[in-house]
Motif scaffolding. Structure first.
Motif, short mmCIF file in Angstrom:
data_model
loop_
_atom_site.label_atom_id
_atom_site.label_comp_id
_atom_site.label_asym_id
_atom_site.label_seq_id
_atom_site.Cartn_x
_atom_site.Cartn_y
_atom_site.Cartn_z
N PHE A 42 0.96 -0.96 0.13
CA PHE A 42 -0.16 0.33 -0.32
C PHE A 42 0.84 1.12 0.09
N CYS A 43 0.29 2.57 -0.53
CA CYS A 43 0.67 3.59 -1.01
C CYS A 43 0.83 4.25 0.52
N PHE A 44 1.74 5.34 0.74
CA PHE A 44 1.29 6.41 2.37
C PHE A 44 -0.56 6.59 2.34
N GLY A 45 -0.77 7.53 1.08
CA GLY A 45 -2.21 8.15 1.24
C GLY A 45 -3.83 6.67 1.63
N VAL A 46 -3.12 5.61 1.21
CA VAL A 46 -3.91 4.55 1.63
C VAL A 46 -3.90 4.04 2.98
N LYS A 47 -2.98 4.16 3.12
CA LYS A 47 -2.14 3.51 4.84
C LYS A 47 -2.49 4.71 5.67
N ARG A 101 -12.75 8.51 1.29
CA ARG A 101 -12.43 8.57 0.73
C ARG A 101 -10.61 9.26 0.53
N ALA A 102 -9.66 8.39 -0.13
CA ALA A 102 -7.90 8.64 -0.03
C ALA A 102 -8.70 9.84 -1.17
N HIS A 103 -8.98 9.10 -2.49
CA HIS A 103 -9.80 9.76 -3.68
C HIS A 103 -10.03 11.29 -3.81
N THR A 124 -8.45 12.31 2.88
CA THR A 124 -8.00 12.74 1.09
C THR A 124 -7.01 12.72 1.41
N CYS A 125 -6.20 11.88 -0.15
CA CYS A 125 -4.61 11.89 0.32
C CYS A 125 -4.21 13.18 -0.11
N PRO A 126 -3.60 13.90 0.52
CA PRO A 126 -2.82 14.98 0.75
C PRO A 126 -2.29 15.01 -0.73
N ILE A 127 -1.49 13.81 -1.21
CA ILE A 127 -1.04 14.21 -3.23
C ILE A 127 -2.74 14.78 -4.05
N VAL A 128 -3.42 14.53 -3.41
CA VAL A 128 -5.04 14.18 -4.37
C VAL A 128 -5.27 15.38 -4.02
N HIS A 129 -4.83 15.92 -2.23
CA HIS A 129 -5.30 17.65 -2.38
C HIS A 129 -4.43 18.71 -3.27
N GLN A 194 -4.17 13.52 -13.19
CA GLN A 194 -5.45 12.64 -12.45
C GLN A 194 -3.36 11.58 -12.01
N THR A 195 -3.58 11.75 -10.41
CA THR A 195 -1.92 11.02 -9.52
C THR A 195 -2.15 9.88 -10.28
N THR A 196 -2.54 9.41 -10.74
CA THR A 196 -2.14 7.43 -10.71
C THR A 196 -2.31 6.68 -12.10
N HIS A 197 -2.48 8.55 -12.86
CA HIS A 197 -2.72 7.74 -14.89
C HIS A 197 -0.97 7.64 -14.59
N ILE A 222 1.11 13.93 -10.90
CA ILE A 222 1.13 12.67 -11.23
C ILE A 222 1.89 12.29 -9.54
N CYS A 223 1.57 11.02 -8.65
CA CYS A 223 1.86 10.73 -7.42
C CYS A 223 2.86 10.14 -7.72
N ARG A 224 4.07 10.48 -6.42
CA ARG A 224 5.22 10.14 -6.86
C ARG A 224 5.47 8.37 -6.45
N PRO A 225 4.50 7.65 -5.43
CA PRO A 225 4.86 6.51 -5.22
C PRO A 225 4.27 5.54 -5.94
N VAL A 226 3.38 6.14 -6.90
CA VAL A 226 2.59 5.46 -7.84
C VAL A 226 3.80 4.64 -9.83
N GLN A 227 4.17 6.30 -9.23
CA GLN A 227 5.27 6.28 -10.75
C GLN A 227 6.78 4.98 -9.96
S1 SF4 Z 1 -1.90 9.37 -5.05
FE1 SF4 Z 1 -0.26 8.25 -4.10
S2 SF4 Z 1 -0.32 7.71 -2.36
FE2 SF4 Z 1 -2.07 9.34 -2.60
S3 SF4 Z 1 -3.74 7.39 -2.32
FE3 SF4 Z 1 -3.52 7.55 -5.01
S4 SF4 Z 1 -1.55 6.05 -4.85
FE4 SF4 Z 1 -1.40 6.71 -2.56
#
Ligand code: SF4
Length: 247
Positions: A42-47, A101-103, A124-129, A194-197, A222-227
């Motif tokens: 899991f990424c930090f946003g989901v954790k 949700r994180a979305h 909400t994940c800080p990266i989405v925010h 989209q952060t996860t694209h 773009i979300c770095r953990p996904v990248q």
């Molecule tokens: S934006 Fe990235 S860190 Fe945040 S929940 Fe989505 S995949 Fe996880």
């Protein structure tokens, strides 16, 4: 074992098949090498979202959520056993706690939930925010906002719902060309993702878009953990005979 270490499979107990028969390979079978990708789990946003949900369940009992907190049946079932209630009708709830949700959700929707008497735990994940804020910044600076992503994805609905103007959401070169041909693409555009694209798709669309407009500003959302996970998956796929993705 470190995550990048190559591990030899050592079996203390001979494995058995469903009928209980010994299915240990013959001794002359070559050992297989199992490699774990450098970035997994899991990424930090989901954790963070899971942690906030657990905290809310400890202190508030029943907690409502619209959609899945995480796309993992084991984690979802464990949270539901502790009182997490999945519902598609948050509108009729007048008391209790709801977890975002994180979305994320549109800002107006979060306000409406609070106003209706619900306690809101915003996961909400800080990266989405950050992506939501990027859209607002571009909008305030007079750019036509172009979001590269899936218009039906919850994160994109959240970003669009946070804005006061209607952005252009495109997910392919064909959609970009169609927007240009129908004069929906303006000369001054601000782009976010989209952060996860998939990064490659974003690059392809952007490299064509920059020559269609006069003034282009890009905010990389773009979300770095996904990248990092995508890079690690490509790296492993290049070296192995078979790749198994658990998820
Ligand atoms: S934006 Fe990235 S860190 Fe945040 S929940 Fe989505 S995949 Fe996880």
């Amino acid at each position: 074992m470190s995550r990048t270490a190559i591990a030899r499979l050592h079996l203390a107990v001979p494995p058995t098949n469903r009928e209980g028969r010994d299915c240990m390979p013959p001794l002359d079978t070559p050992l297989r090498t199992i490699e774990l990708a450098g970035q997994v789990g899991f990424c930090f946003g989901v954790k963070r979202a899971i942690h906030l949900a657990e905290e809310a369940l400890e202190s508030n009992g029943t907690v409502y959520i619209s959609g899945d907190l995480v796309h993992n049946a084991t984690v979802t079932s464990a949270l539901e056993a502790r009182g997490l209630v999945r519902t598609d009708t948050l509108n009729d709830k007048k008391e209790g706690t709801v977890i975002v949700r994180a979305h994320g959700l549109p800002a107006g929707e979060i306000r409406r939930l609070r106003d209706s008497g619900l306690q809101v735990v915003d996961a909400t994940c800080p990266i989405v925010h950050h992506a939501q804020q990027a859209a607002l910044t571009l909008e305030q600076e007079g750019y036509q906002v172009v979001i590269i992503g899936d218009a039906n994805h919850a994160e994109i609905r959240g970003i669009v719902g946070t804005m006061t103007t209607q952005p252009l959401v495109i997910d392919s070169i064909e959609e970009l060309r169609a927007a240009k041909a129908s004069h929906r693409l303006k000369r001054k555009v601000g782009v976010l993702f989209q952060t996860t694209h998939a990064l490659e798709l974003c690059k392809d669309i952007v490299s064509e878009l920059v020559f269609m407009c006069k003034d282009v500003r890009i905010i990389n959302t773009i979300c770095r953990p996904v990248q990092q996970r995508q890079d690690a998956a490509v790296d492993v796929a290049r070296r192995v005979d078979l790749m198994i993705i658990v998820g």
